[in-house]
Motif scaffolding. Structure first.
Motif, PDB file in Angstrom:
ATOM      1  N   GLN A  88       6.399 -12.173  28.509  1.00 40.30           N
ATOM      2  CA  GLN A  88       6.330 -10.856  27.881  1.00 40.30           C
ATOM      3  C   GLN A  88       7.264  -9.906  28.601  1.00 40.30           C
ATOM      4  O   GLN A  88       7.256  -9.832  29.831  1.00 40.30           O
ATOM      5  CB  GLN A  88       4.906 -10.306  27.909  1.00 40.30           C
ATOM      6  CG  GLN A  88       4.766  -8.955  27.211  1.00 40.30           C
ATOM      7  CD  GLN A  88       3.345  -8.442  27.215  1.00 40.30           C
ATOM      8  OE1 GLN A  88       2.631  -8.585  28.204  1.00 40.30           O
ATOM      9  NE2 GLN A  88       2.910  -7.844  26.119  1.00 40.30           N
ATOM     10  N   ARG A  98       7.716  -4.016  19.146  1.00 44.81           N
ATOM     11  CA  ARG A  98       8.429  -4.992  18.315  1.00 44.81           C
ATOM     12  C   ARG A  98       9.617  -5.632  19.033  1.00 44.81           C
ATOM     13  O   ARG A  98      10.678  -5.854  18.450  1.00 44.81           O
ATOM     14  CB  ARG A  98       8.890  -4.346  17.007  1.00 44.81           C
ATOM     15  CG  ARG A  98       7.771  -3.884  16.101  1.00 44.81           C
ATOM     16  CD  ARG A  98       8.280  -3.220  14.828  1.00 44.81           C
ATOM     17  NE  ARG A  98       9.170  -4.111  14.088  1.00 44.81           N
ATOM     18  CZ  ARG A  98      10.464  -3.907  13.891  1.00 44.81           C
ATOM     19  NH1 ARG A  98      11.041  -2.827  14.406  1.00 44.81           N
ATOM     20  NH2 ARG A  98      11.195  -4.748  13.208  1.00 44.81           N
ATOM     21  N   HIS A 100      10.482  -9.097  21.223  1.00 46.33           N
ATOM     22  CA  HIS A 100       9.990 -10.408  21.618  1.00 46.33           C
ATOM     23  C   HIS A 100      11.041 -11.097  22.474  1.00 46.33           C
ATOM     24  O   HIS A 100      12.249 -10.953  22.233  1.00 46.33           O
ATOM     25  CB  HIS A 100       9.693 -11.260  20.380  1.00 46.33           C
ATOM     26  CG  HIS A 100       8.691 -10.629  19.456  1.00 46.33           C
ATOM     27  ND1 HIS A 100       7.338 -10.891  19.521  1.00 46.33           N
ATOM     28  CD2 HIS A 100       8.862  -9.723  18.457  1.00 46.33           C
ATOM     29  CE1 HIS A 100       6.721 -10.191  18.588  1.00 46.33           C
ATOM     30  NE2 HIS A 100       7.616  -9.470  17.926  1.00 46.33           N
ATOM     31  N   SER A 102      12.087 -14.865  24.670  1.00 44.99           N
ATOM     32  CA  SER A 102      11.838 -16.281  24.911  1.00 44.99           C
ATOM     33  C   SER A 102      12.831 -16.766  25.947  1.00 44.99           C
ATOM     34  O   SER A 102      13.964 -16.271  26.021  1.00 44.99           O
ATOM     35  CB  SER A 102      11.979 -17.090  23.613  1.00 44.99           C
ATOM     36  OG  SER A 102      11.653 -18.454  23.831  1.00 44.99           O
ATOM     37  N   ARG A 117      11.625  -9.722  16.085  1.00 47.96           N
ATOM     38  CA  ARG A 117      10.610 -10.541  15.434  1.00 47.96           C
ATOM     39  C   ARG A 117      10.336 -11.734  16.339  1.00 47.96           C
ATOM     40  O   ARG A 117      11.120 -11.997  17.260  1.00 47.96           O
ATOM     41  CB  ARG A 117      11.089 -10.995  14.046  1.00 47.96           C
ATOM     42  CG  ARG A 117      12.418 -11.688  14.072  1.00 47.96           C
ATOM     43  CD  ARG A 117      13.055 -11.771  12.702  1.00 47.96           C
ATOM     44  NE  ARG A 117      12.480 -12.834  11.887  1.00 47.96           N
ATOM     45  CZ  ARG A 117      13.072 -13.316  10.785  1.00 47.96           C
ATOM     46  NH1 ARG A 117      14.221 -12.794  10.361  1.00 47.96           N
ATOM     47  NH2 ARG A 117      12.503 -14.269  10.103  1.00 47.96           N
ATOM     48  N   PRO A 118       9.236 -12.443  16.149  1.00 50.16           N
ATOM     49  CA  PRO A 118       8.950 -13.572  17.043  1.00 50.16           C
ATOM     50  C   PRO A 118      10.121 -14.531  17.137  1.00 50.16           C
ATOM     51  O   PRO A 118      10.708 -14.939  16.132  1.00 50.16           O
ATOM     52  CB  PRO A 118       7.729 -14.216  16.388  1.00 50.16           C
ATOM     53  CG  PRO A 118       7.039 -13.086  15.705  1.00 50.16           C
ATOM     54  CD  PRO A 118       8.147 -12.214  15.179  1.00 50.16           C
ATOM     55  N   ARG A 171       4.122 -19.391  19.414  1.00 48.30           N
ATOM     56  CA  ARG A 171       3.242 -19.334  20.596  1.00 48.30           C
ATOM     57  C   ARG A 171       2.171 -20.412  20.525  1.00 48.30           C
ATOM     58  O   ARG A 171       1.002 -20.191  20.801  1.00 48.30           O
ATOM     59  CB  ARG A 171       2.646 -17.939  20.767  1.00 48.30           C
ATOM     60  CG  ARG A 171       3.677 -16.897  21.217  1.00 48.30           C
ATOM     61  CD  ARG A 171       3.093 -15.526  21.337  1.00 48.30           C
ATOM     62  NE  ARG A 171       2.017 -15.472  22.330  1.00 48.30           N
ATOM     63  CZ  ARG A 171       1.272 -14.390  22.538  1.00 48.30           C
ATOM     64  NH1 ARG A 171       1.479 -13.304  21.819  1.00 48.30           N
ATOM     65  NH2 ARG A 171       0.326 -14.398  23.454  1.00 48.30           N
TER      66      ARG A 171
END
Length: 215
Positions: A88, A98, A100, A102, A117-118, A171
């Protein structure tokens, strides 16, 4: 060797589908400064040395992305694990709305992605194709294995990276049933089932996959 995916230059921020992506060779990150918050330092100290090096490489790239795409000062950016282990992004102690993030890393590379967005990013070295093949029945259906084909290390690495990037965006976990529920529809260009956009590139001896989910 057959080339399935187009090349991506490491060390440069790339933009695709509204996401920012940064990939680097691990040796190129060795001497770069990394500003860790006290909370990040506590996480790092709890890791074994080899894992700490990977963890720090991914955070360095995520922080650089946050600086370039959000204009956030490095000393205000943290990347901390959620309860499920996913990263996070925090700026000034709070998650930006909003946004995200990775992260992925292998022995030779690290990658980070940032999006509204994810998003999921994953790296798979082509030299790991034999190991992926040994567990392929877990992640791929017979039809997907036929699409990948035999003796195609880059295709196999890319297919694995696409599946893992997708479960990261969702996730969920790559070692459970989730990968089988995400159909691989194509490799050139990459395509996954459901409300997902996907792309993959070759970078050095690795394939990096980026997956965005949601409408």
């Amino acid at each position: 060797m057959e080339t399935v995916f187009r090349p991506l230059v490491p060390g440069r921020v790339h933009h695709w589908g509204g996401a920012g992506l940064l990939v680097a060779r691990r040796p190129d990150l060795t001497h770069l400064p990394l500003c860790l918050s006290p909370a990040e330092q506590r996480v790092a100290r709890a890791l074994p040395a080899w894992r700490r090096s990977e963890w720090m490489a991914g955070r360095l790239l995520a922080k650089r992305l946050a600086g370039e795409l959000l204009g956030a000062p490095a000393q205000e950016v943290e990347v901390l694990p959620r309860e499920d282990g996913s990263p996070q992004l925090l700026v000034g102690g709070s998650p930006p709305p909003r946004v995200h993030v990775s992260i992925s890393h292998t022995a030779g590379h690290a990658a980070a992605a940032l999006a509204r967005r994810p998003v999921g990013v994953d790296l798979c070295e082509t030299g790991s194709a034999a190991a992926v093949r040994r567990v392929a029945d877990h992640a791929f259906s017979p039809g997907e294995l036929s699409l990948i084909g035999p003796d195609r290390p880059e295709a196999l690495a890319g297919a694995w990276a696409l599946k893992e990037a997708a479960v990261k965006a969702d996730r969920s976990g790559v070692f459970g049933p989730a990968p089988r529920r995400i159909p691989l529809l194509g490799l050139r260009p990459p395509a996954l089932g459901g409300p997902r956009r996907a792309m993959a590139w070759r970078t050095g001896e690795a394939v990096v996959a980026l997956v965005l989910t949601g409408p």
